[in-house]
Write an enzyme that holds these catalytic residues in place. Structure first.
Site, short mmCIF file in Angstrom:
data_model
loop_
_atom_site.label_atom_id
_atom_site.label_comp_id
_atom_site.label_asym_id
_atom_site.label_seq_id
_atom_site.Cartn_x
_atom_site.Cartn_y
_atom_site.Cartn_z
CB SER A 99 42.68 -22.46 138.59
OG SER A 99 41.40 -22.95 138.32
CG MET B 91 35.88 -18.51 128.16
SD MET B 91 34.88 -19.75 129.03
CE MET B 91 33.31 -18.89 129.03
CG HIS C 169 30.12 -28.03 131.93
ND1 HIS C 169 30.05 -26.79 131.32
CD2 HIS C 169 28.95 -28.19 132.59
CE1 HIS C 169 28.89 -26.24 131.59
NE2 HIS C 169 28.20 -27.08 132.36
CD GLU D 221 35.82 -26.87 137.51
OE1 GLU D 221 36.58 -26.53 136.58
OE2 GLU D 221 34.91 -26.13 137.92
C1 GRF Z 1 36.19 -23.83 135.10
O1 GRF Z 1 35.11 -23.67 136.00
C2 GRF Z 1 35.85 -24.85 134.05
O2 GRF Z 1 35.02 -25.87 134.53
C3 GRF Z 1 35.12 -24.03 133.03
O3 GRF Z 1 35.81 -22.79 133.01
C4 GRF Z 1 36.42 -22.58 134.27
C5 GRF Z 1 37.89 -22.34 134.00
O4 GRF Z 1 38.59 -21.99 135.16
N1 GRF Z 1 35.11 -24.69 131.75
P1 GRF Z 1 40.17 -21.89 135.12
O5 GRF Z 1 40.51 -20.86 134.03
O6 GRF Z 1 40.69 -23.25 134.79
O7 GRF Z 1 40.58 -21.42 136.47
#
Ligand code: GRF
Length: 203
Positions: free
Chosen positions: A13, A90, A109, A174
């Site tokens: 996302s 990850m 983060h 975010e």
């Molecule tokens: C988000 O909460 C980001 O802060 C963390 O991992 C999640 C990723 O979400 N590092 P998405 O895959 O961007 O939806």
């Protein structure tokens, strides 16, 4: 024109929010050159293909981190990437990866760092009982969730929250924060002084 490289492992996302900001000009003078995932099944990779972007799965397949990272670095360089954006990626980066893109790797983060680094930051914040948390976009260095902070957005923890509702409200912030931070870095109007990311003096 700046070439962004996106690394993701999951739903993507934040990647999609960045792609929207590139398309709308909120991130000016930039394009997404390549989207890379360490997991072929990442929904974010499918979403990238649907948008017609270069999207590549580079899985570790039991290789050592440095070897896997070398293939990712080569792919980023082949697409002339000048800013790497980790968006739900990850895996930890090897020192060689960080050195290949000095001050050119960003991460988001879901907490107000330095509070709650690591996994499940939203649940950590909820269970700790803080009344405000948020998200942080920062440069990546060799320590987890540690590099100089580019920008943060805060989110109140409401009495009615549970970890899920809190994470959803953080995610909305975010999506705003990451694009603002990228635009800030690409503007070249800021500099790192110690740990502080501050506007360059005018003139
Ligand atoms: C988000 O909460 C980001 O802060 C963390 O991992 C999640 C990723 O979400 N590092 P998405 O895959 O961007 O939806």
């Amino acid at each position: 024109m700046h070439n962004l490289g996106i690394l993701l492992s999951r739903r993507g996302s934040n990647f999609l929010a960045i792609a929207d900001s590139v398309a709308s000009g909120r991130i000016p003078d930039a394009q997404i050159a390549v989207v890379i995932s360490n997991l072929a099944a990442a929904p974010g990779l499918t979403a990238a293909r649907q948008r017609g972007l270069n999207a590549v799965a580079i899985e570790a397949n039991g290789r050592k981190r440095a070897e896997h990272d070398a293939e990712i670095i080569a792919t980023l360089q082949a697409h002339n990437v000048d800013l790497v954006c980790l968006a739900g990626y990850m895996r930890l980066l090897s020192p060689g990866f960080i050195q290949a893109f000095p001050h050119r790797i960003l991460n988001i983060h879901p907490s107000l760092l330095p509070a709650f680094p690591g996994l499940d930051a939203q649940t950590q914040a909820f269970e700790y009982g803080v009344q405000a948390t948020g998200c942080t976009v920062h440069f990546v260095d060799e320590q987890l969730d540690h590099g100089a902070i580019i920008l943060q957005r805060s989110v109140p923890v409401l009495p009615t929250d549970d970890p899920h509702s809190l994470a959803a409200r953080i995610l909305e912030q975010e999506h705003i924060a990451y694009s603002e931070a990228i635009a800030r870095v690409l503007s070249d109007n800021y500099q790192i002084v110690g740990r502080r990311y501050t506007p360059k003096p005018e003139g």
